[in-house]
Write an enzyme that holds these catalytic residues in place. Structure first.
Site, PDB file in Angstrom:
ATOM      1  CB  SER A  97      -0.955   0.000   1.203  1.00 59.03           C
ATOM      2  OG  SER A  97      -2.026  -0.892   0.975  1.00 59.03           O
ATOM      3  CE  LYS A 100      -4.617   1.844  -0.530  1.00 60.12           C
ATOM      4  NZ  LYS A 100      -4.061   0.498  -0.374  1.00 60.12           N
ATOM      5  CB  SER A 155      -4.495   1.230   3.893  1.00 61.53           C
ATOM      6  OG  SER A 155      -3.609   0.980   2.831  1.00 61.53           O
TER       7      SER A 155
END
Length: 402
Positions: A97, A100, A155
């Site tokens: 993640s 991101k 997330s």
């Protein structure tokens, strides 16, 4: 009937040899063997491409933490871009993640935070099994700022997919993220999914993730979201009262609120990537960035980030930088890169346009299909004395067609 003249081979051989040597730019007998090109320098400096720990301590510099297990890590000054120490910073690994960060840097400038969007069912389909979710429901309204809190705090892959659909779709967003990575000279990164979910071929590096964080932190909204510890998120509508509820969400960054001066940025964990973390902290006017990828355990990603931040603040003036975080490529700035964070007046850049496909160049026809005859060679020889450069271009073009 006219007779055809035949040139003896012994007459043509020297002529052809001379033409070949002239086309190559030097007499054949004097041609020097080509040396292999030097190895390419890694982005950020030569030592960025070396394996193992790289550090250049001066007198009085503290020793690096001795129990680091991350396969790749980097410590850098956010303002100057100087890299204080690193280990395998360009090693390409699954980012989880932390990708991101690039998603936010690309898409965040495009929508006003107060814009309200009603989520369609299709926008929260196709999310990878086992993904982290913030809990978005179809046919309900959400402010853009709520969606970004879902990205940064929880997330939430569902929040990423909704924003990606608002941005023209998942594939459009992936293309824009890749273009943004290229503009930042993040050459280790290949984007396959906007949320960082494990996908074949999706890779980044500690160096690239640090570039993304550095760029993102220039955007005040990015900085605000990644520093938010908890928030209320819109919930479902109560069937009895018709009122919409809310529920609390908390940032999954375990250093936020615990490490002194921590700004953010983003943590990640997947089966493929293990743990990854990009952290930024400020102390005495200095902001440091630390990225750690793939340590041996989940908790170690936070412990090792904190240890490297401590070392960086203590060693900042006692080491010689071993590399640099490069700036955005000038060519990308001239063409208004997609989703550039902190762009002029916050105006979002337009989506990228596909590059036009060049039409194939037809090969020149050779009369009779038998190549150039003796008379042709003689004519080229005469022309070469006045225009050797033209012959060189013709020969090179023919060589590309083979």
């Amino acid at each position: 009937m006219p007779t055809r003249r035949h040139f003896p081979r012994r007459t043509l051989a020297p002529l052809i040899s001379a033409l070949t040597a002239l086309a190559l730019g030097a007499p054949a007998a004097a041609a020097a063997p080509q040396e292999p090109p030097p190895p390419p320098t890694a982005i950020g400096g030569e030592r960025m491409g070396l394996s193992g720990v790289q550090v250049a301590p001066l007198a009085g510099a503290p020793a690096l933490p001795g129990d680091l297990t991350g396969r790749s890590w980097i410590v850098a000054d956010a303002a100057s871009g100087e890299v204080l120490a690193a280990s395998n910073p360009h090693l390409r690994l699954a980012p989880a993640s932390t990708l991101k960060i690039l998603f936010a840097d690309t898409v965040l400038p495009k929508f006003d935070r107060n814009l309200v969007h009603r989520v369609a069912d299709a926008e929260i389909q196709g999310i990878g099994a086992g993904s982290s979710l913030v809990g978005i429901k179809e046919d309900l309204d959400y402010k853009v700022e709520d969606l970004w809190r879902g990205v940064f705090l929880s997330s939430g892959n569902d929040a990423v997919h909704v924003l990606a659909h608002m941005n023209g779709g998942v594939q459009q967003t992936v293309a824009e993220m890749q273009a943004r990575a290229d503009a930042l000279q993040a050459r280790d990164t290949r984007v396959v999914s906007p949320d960082g979910y494990d996908m074949e071929g999706q890779l980044s590096s500690a160096y690239d993730l640090t570039l993304f964080a550095r760029a993102g932190l220039r955007n005040p909204d990015f900085r605000m979201y990644c520093a938010t510890r908890d928030a209320l998120f819109p919930g479902a509508v109560d069937r009895n009262t018709g009122q919409r509820g809310s529920f609390g969400i908390a940032n999954t960054d375990r250093l936020l609120g615990k490490y002194p001066g921590l700004i953010g940025v983003k943590n990640g964990f997947t089966t493929e990537a293990g743990s990854t973390f990009v952290g930024a902290a400020e102390r005495n006017g200095r902001t440091l960035l630390v990225t750690v990828m793939h340590p041996t355990t989940y908790q170690k990603v936070y412990d090792e980030t904190a240890a490297l931040l401590d070392w960086g603040f203590a060693a900042a003036d006692k080491v010689t930088p071993i590399g640099k975080l490069v700036d955005e490529a000038p060519a990308a700035a001239e063409t208004a890169p997609t989703g550039q964070a902190g762009g002029a007046a916050g105006v979002p850049a337009p989506p990228p346009h596909p590059s036009p496909t060049a039409a194939p160049v037809a090969a020149p026809a050779v009369a009779g299909g038998d190549g150039i005859g003796p008379v042709g060679w003689l004519g080229i020889a005469l022309g070469l004395t006045a225009g050797g450069t033209v012959l060189l271009v013709v020969l090179r073009r023919r060589g590309r067609e083979v």
